[in-house]
Every structure is written in C-alpha cells, then in structure tokens.
Design an enzyme around this catalytic site. Structure first.
Site, PDB file in Angstrom:
ATOM      1  N   ASP A   1       0.833  -1.206   0.000  1.00  0.00           N
ATOM      2  CA  ASP A   1       0.000   0.000   0.000  1.00  0.00           C
ATOM      3  C   ASP A   1       0.871   1.262   0.000  1.00  0.00           C
ATOM      4  OD1 ASP A   1      -2.326   1.366   0.052  1.00  0.00           O
ATOM      5  OD2 ASP A   1      -3.015   0.621   1.986  1.00  0.00           O
TER       6      ASP A   1
ATOM      7  N   LYS B   1      -1.171  -8.457  -4.806  1.00  0.00           N
ATOM      8  CA  LYS B   1      -1.710  -8.680  -3.452  1.00  0.00           C
ATOM      9  C   LYS B   1      -3.000  -7.872  -3.391  1.00  0.00           C
ATOM     10  CE  LYS B   1      -0.759  -7.576   1.408  1.00  0.00           C
ATOM     11  NZ  LYS B   1       0.288  -7.297   2.411  1.00  0.00           N
TER      12      LYS B   1
ATOM     13  N   ASP C   1      -6.114  -6.624  -1.232  1.00  0.00           N
ATOM     14  CA  ASP C   1      -6.517  -6.414   0.163  1.00  0.00           C
ATOM     15  C   ASP C   1      -8.031  -6.300   0.299  1.00  0.00           C
ATOM     16  OD1 ASP C   1      -6.054  -6.054   2.865  1.00  0.00           O
ATOM     17  OD2 ASP C   1      -4.612  -4.432   2.603  1.00  0.00           O
TER      18      ASP C   1
ATOM     19  N   VAL D   1     -11.275 -13.871   6.241  1.00  0.00           N
ATOM     20  CA  VAL D   1     -12.710 -13.565   6.275  1.00  0.00           C
ATOM     21  C   VAL D   1     -13.487 -14.591   5.442  1.00  0.00           C
ATOM     22  CG1 VAL D   1     -14.456 -11.925   5.482  1.00  0.00           C
ATOM     23  CG2 VAL D   1     -12.424 -11.109   6.695  1.00  0.00           C
TER      24      VAL D   1
ATOM     25  N   ARG E   1      -4.695 -15.146   2.628  1.00  0.00           N
ATOM     26  CA  ARG E   1      -4.339 -14.884   4.026  1.00  0.00           C
ATOM     27  C   ARG E   1      -5.370 -15.578   4.916  1.00  0.00           C
ATOM     28  NH1 ARG E   1      -1.998  -9.870   5.303  1.00  0.00           N
ATOM     29  NH2 ARG E   1      -3.137 -10.012   7.259  1.00  0.00           N
TER      30      ARG E   1
ATOM     31  N   ASP F   1      -3.419  -9.241  10.480  1.00  0.00           N
ATOM     32  CA  ASP F   1      -2.011  -8.911  10.203  1.00  0.00           C
ATOM     33  C   ASP F   1      -1.072  -9.418  11.298  1.00  0.00           C
ATOM     34  OD1 ASP F   1      -3.141  -7.554   8.147  1.00  0.00           O
ATOM     35  OD2 ASP F   1      -2.284  -5.598   8.645  1.00  0.00           O
TER      36      ASP F   1
HETATM   37  C1  GLA Z   1      -3.807  -4.611   5.452  1.00  0.00           C
HETATM   38  C2  GLA Z   1      -3.001  -5.841   5.032  1.00  0.00           C
HETATM   39  C3  GLA Z   1      -1.541  -5.595   5.291  1.00  0.00           C
HETATM   40  C4  GLA Z   1      -1.063  -4.372   4.518  1.00  0.00           C
HETATM   41  C5  GLA Z   1      -1.928  -3.172   4.878  1.00  0.00           C
HETATM   42  C6  GLA Z   1      -1.666  -2.008   3.947  1.00  0.00           C
HETATM   43  O1  GLA Z   1      -3.760  -4.409   6.815  1.00  0.00           O
HETATM   44  O2  GLA Z   1      -3.456  -6.971   5.717  1.00  0.00           O
HETATM   45  O3  GLA Z   1      -0.767  -6.731   4.927  1.00  0.00           O
HETATM   46  O4  GLA Z   1      -1.120  -4.655   3.155  1.00  0.00           O
HETATM   47  O5  GLA Z   1      -3.312  -3.474   4.784  1.00  0.00           O
HETATM   48  O6  GLA Z   1      -2.500  -0.921   4.224  1.00  0.00           O
END
Ligand code: GLA
Length: 522
Positions: free
Chosen positions: A72, A147, A149, A186, A201, A205
């Site tokens: 991000d 990736k 999100d 989720v 995932r 985090d």
């Molecule tokens: C989420 C993702 C993280 C990262 C942040 C970036 O929390 O799970 O791995 O990519 O966003 O904002």
C-alpha cells in the site's frame, strides 16, 4: 445426440475456463520481499530499486526470494482522467512501468498491491468496480504478482464475489499474474479460494511479537489439508525475521531462537515466504537464516504437502509434513516460558506419529545445521531450548518409501465437518448473524441475539457522574498507588534474583548446545 454431447462439452469447457484461475502459478508457495512491514505506506522508487539490488547482492534472489512487491502507498490519491490507477509522482517520478523494468532487469519479478473495496487500507483508490481496467493496467505495466486487500467494502458486497471479479479480470488479461488474496481469513477462504487465488491470508495482520507469531500459527492448525499445488496456499502473512521493530510492541520480542522458530514453522506450513525487513540493515545472521537451504527446500518441496500440528502436550508441540521421496519434515517446538530456570524440554517424535513403521530404521538430519545425526529406529528425542525448534528430516533407510501419509491422517482433531466444507453463500453468511431463523418464534424456539446491536449499543446515559462514581474513582486511584509502591519494591529486590536466574539460564543454554539432538543412551 453426438451434437448435444459436443455442445455440452463446449459449454463445460467455457464454464471451467471462466471459473478457475488460469495463471499456472500454483505449484509452490511464492517467495520474495514486501515493503509493508518495514516501510508502511512511505515507499518510493529509490527504496525499491535499492531493495532489488540488495536482494541480488545478498544472495536472497538466488535463495528463492524472487518477487519484489510494492504494498500500500504506491498510488496517487486520484485516478487519471480515463479512470486508471497511477503512481504517486513525487515518490515514483519515473513511473511504475520503468520501475518494473528495472526490477525485471535484476532477474526478479515485480509485484503490486490493490484493494477489493472502495479504498485501500491506507486510503488510496480501491479497485472495486474497476477490476477490468486495473487488471489490464497491471498487465500493461509488467506486473507479475497482485496482493489484493480487503478494506472499505460493505458487508453486502460479498467477499467471494469481489475477489472472483478480480480473478476474472486477471484471467482476461492473458498475463500470468500471481493472485494473492489478502482477506485476513474472512469467510474462511481455505474453503472457497482455491480456484480464485493462488494463496489466501488466513488471519489478521502479523505483529512483531512472539505472542502474535504463536497466535497466528495456532490459528492455522488444521488448515493444511486445504492447501497444496492443486488448490493454493494458506498465507500466514509476511515474515518478521530480523525486523528492527521487534520488541517495540512487546518487551519480550523475538530473539534468534524465536525468529528461527517463526521462519521454520512458516516454511513447514508452506506459507508464502515474504521478507518484511529493510534490507539496508538486516543483520547478516538473519540473512543467513533466511537463506537456510534445507528450510527453504522444505517450503518449496515438490510434493507440496503443508505441515500441521500432529501432537502436543503442555508446552511441547510436534509439527510434521510429508516430503517428496518418502521423507518427513518434523519440527519439535518448545513453547515453555522464557522465565524458566530449566529452559530445556525433551521432545520425542515416534515413527508411528509420522506414518512410518514402528521399527523402521530412518536417517535423521538436522535441517538447520545440514548434517545427519545418525540412523534411528522407532523414535528420536531432542532436548530443545525454550521457544526454539529442532527441525528434522527423517528418511527411511529401507522401504517402503511412502509419501502418501499426510499430517492430518488419523487426527480426530482434523475430522472434517462436511456441512461446513461447502463454499458459503453471501446470504447464509450475512443472515448468519441472527441465527438460522430470524423470524422463528414458535414455542420452544430460541432466537440468537443480534450481536451487532448488542455490541454496538451506545452507553445508556451520559449525565454528570454521581457522588458514588467519584468516590470509587478516588478509591481506585489510591489503591493503584499502594499497589504501584509494592510493585516497584518487588522489582528492585527481584533484580538481584534475576541475575542469578539468568546465570542459570546461560548454563542450561550451554548444556543444550552439547546435549541437543543426542537421544538418551547414544
Ligand atoms: C492490510 C493488510 C496488510 C497491509 C496493509 C496495507 O492491513 O493486511 O498486509 O497490506 O493493509 O494498508
């Protein structure tokens, strides 16, 4: 008759084409570097180019870490006039295509980040409703990895649909772009994301603390049966190996043995392995750790069986996996507290626990030190230091060399729940909050309370505090003062005691160096 069969076959072929990810990138968990854990949203092209150079110079690319991924923060706050995502011009003055070209010129692959909602988690434009244009933009830029999100989407915008829309858009570009679902577990992605993404995932985090590493690992117990080359991979999140923020959140942040336990277990579980540290100050011992050939080989093993928990008792756990050619990968983990003055635990793995014959003879290899420890029948014991792991490769010296055993075989813990194995539907999931029958009120029927209302209801009153409240606040403050005084007193006395205990721990640790991997009697 034949024509209708042909028509059906053509329809089936089309249906399969549009309902599966077709990038051919499922064979092994991905490996690389990601910007988020070290830099957050403040990335720029200098950092990324420098990281590309260092991945090569430190030998990490050649060890397998080939994806260099922007997370991000790379994009501008606004799309272009024709609705495309574009890079932040101050941070990436040369633009993303030029950066991708640079990364490719180093023999690396280039990854980017986007979000299946209206905004990314850091507040940049999301891709919901823009899947096709964004996927095409990424393909035009030479992106190899996405990736994706999960921030800023309404509950009604069903997660499976949002992720599937981007899958279809990526398929349509014709460029093989590895598709990594970052939806934090989720709606149980291990049940539906196979065929949607290459990995998903499974949790929230990761944080740079030991407790968090343990917690994420525990959340993944039982999920390995849903991973594999024909399905995709459970993603335990990026590595915190060597990260300089360790300890900032937690006074007992991981040390070396914790870091290698973290790394070995992520590898055994066949998680994608993404380095999360600033390579400009990654200590050489951690570079060496990340390059441990036989640990990486376990992660990238041809058979692609994800490891899982096979035994635990108290603070001792055994994880195992099947490896190509009939070997087993085994991790003995001592989760004892760091406070113990006896920081070693003997842990024994019995051959029957890993699908070998009870009296079969097998070579046991210490994977970290890359040396054979001998031939053992029936079992192997190791004295493992606190929070540390012994990582073993067990290979039968005589047949049968059977690689059909799986860590979840014969484990009642993992008995499937058939009713839950279907892909959940949006309606079931969203309605699920209020129980199966939200209107059911017949005699004897119980309605589940609406937890959304219960947990978000505002405080009952907001008038001035009563005399009783003021009194109890004052009393609590006074009690806190007294407790604080005794805590300080205790800590000062304990400081001396601690010195003695540390000395004991040091001695035990020295002993562990000599005793480790020596089974009783050898
Ligand atoms: C989420 C993702 C993280 C990262 C942040 C970036 O929390 O799970 O791995 O990519 O966003 O904002």
């Amino acid at each position: 008759m034949t024509r209708s069969y042909l028509r059906f076959a053509a329809w089936l072929a089309c249906a399969l084409l549009v309902t599966a990810l077709d990038n051919g990138l499922n064979a092994k968990p991905a490996m690389g570097w990601n910007s988020w854990n070290a830099f957050g949203p403040t990335i720029n092209e200098e950092i990324i180019k420098d990281t590309a150079d260092r991945l090569v110079a430190l030998g990490l690319r050649d060890a397998g870490y080939v994806y260099l991924n922007l997370d991000d923060g790379w994009s501008d706050l606004k799309r272009t006039a024709d609705g495309r995502l574009t890079a932040n011009k101050t941070a990436f003055p040369s633009g993303i295509p030029a950066l991708a070209k640079y990364v490719h010129s180093k023999g690396l692959k280039f990854g980017i980040y986007a979000d299946a909602g209206n905004m990314t988690c850091a507040g940049f434009p999301g891709s919901l409703g823009f899947e096709e244009v964004d996927a095409q933009t990424f393909a035009d830029w030479g992106v190899d990895y996405l990736k994706y999100d999960n921030c800023y989407a309404a509950q009604q915008q069903w997660v499976v649909d949002r992720y599937t829309a981007m899958r279809d858009a990526l398929n349509a570009t014709g460029r093989p772009i590895l598709y990594s679902l970052c939806n934090w577990g989720v709606a149980e992605p291990w049940l539906w994301a196979s065929g949607v993404g290459n990995s998903w995932r499974t949790t929230e985090d990761i944080e740079p603390t030991w407790d968090n590493v343990v917690k994420l690992l525990e959340y993944n117990v039982g999920l390995s049966q849903f991973a594999g080359p024909s399905r995709g991979w459970n993603d335990l999140d990026m590595l915190f190996v060597g990260n300089s923020r360790l300890g900032e959140y937690h006074p007992f942040g991981p040390f070396y043995q914790e870091q290698r336990a973290h790394f070995a277990l992520w590898a055994l579980f066949k998680s994608p392995l993404f380095i999360g540290h600033d390579l400009r100050n990654l200590n050489s011992s951690f570079v060496d750790l990340l390059k441990k050939k036989e640990i990486v080989a376990m992660n990238q093993d041809e058979l692609g069986v994800a490891g899982d928990l096979i035994w635990q008792q108290g603070t001792r756990k055994i994880f195992a996996t099947a490896l190509a050619g009939g070997s087993r990968g085994v991790v003995l983990w001592n989760l004892q507290t760091t406070q113990s003055q006896y920081p070693l635990s003997n842990i024994t793995v019995f051959w029957e626990q890993i699908g070998l014959g009870g009296s079969q003879r097998a070579t046991v290899r210490d994977v970290f030190s890359e040396r054979d420890l001998g031939v053992f029948s029936g079992s192997f014991s190791a004295a493992v230091a606190f929070h540390d792991v012994a990582v073993l490769r067990v290979t039968p010296v005589e047949g049968p060399l059977d690689d059909s055993w799986r860590p979840w075989h014969a484990q009642p813990l993992y008995a499937p729940q058939p009713a839950n194995l279907a892909v959940p539907s949006a309606a079931a999931w969203i309605a699920g909050y209020t129980g199966p029958s939200s209107s059911g009120s017949g005699p004897g029927s119980k309605q589940q309370p609406d937890i959304r209302k219960a947990s978000f209801s505002p405080p009952a009153s907001s008038g001035p505090p009563s005399f009783a409240v003021v009194l109890s606040v004052l009393a609590s403050l006074a009690a806190l003062g007294v407790v604080g005084y005794f805590v300080v007193l205790h800590m000062r006395m304990r400081g001396w005691q601690q010195l003695d205990e540390n000395e004991g721990a040091r001695k035990m640790s020295e002993m562990s160096q000599t005793r480790r991997y020596s089974p009783p009697g050898s």
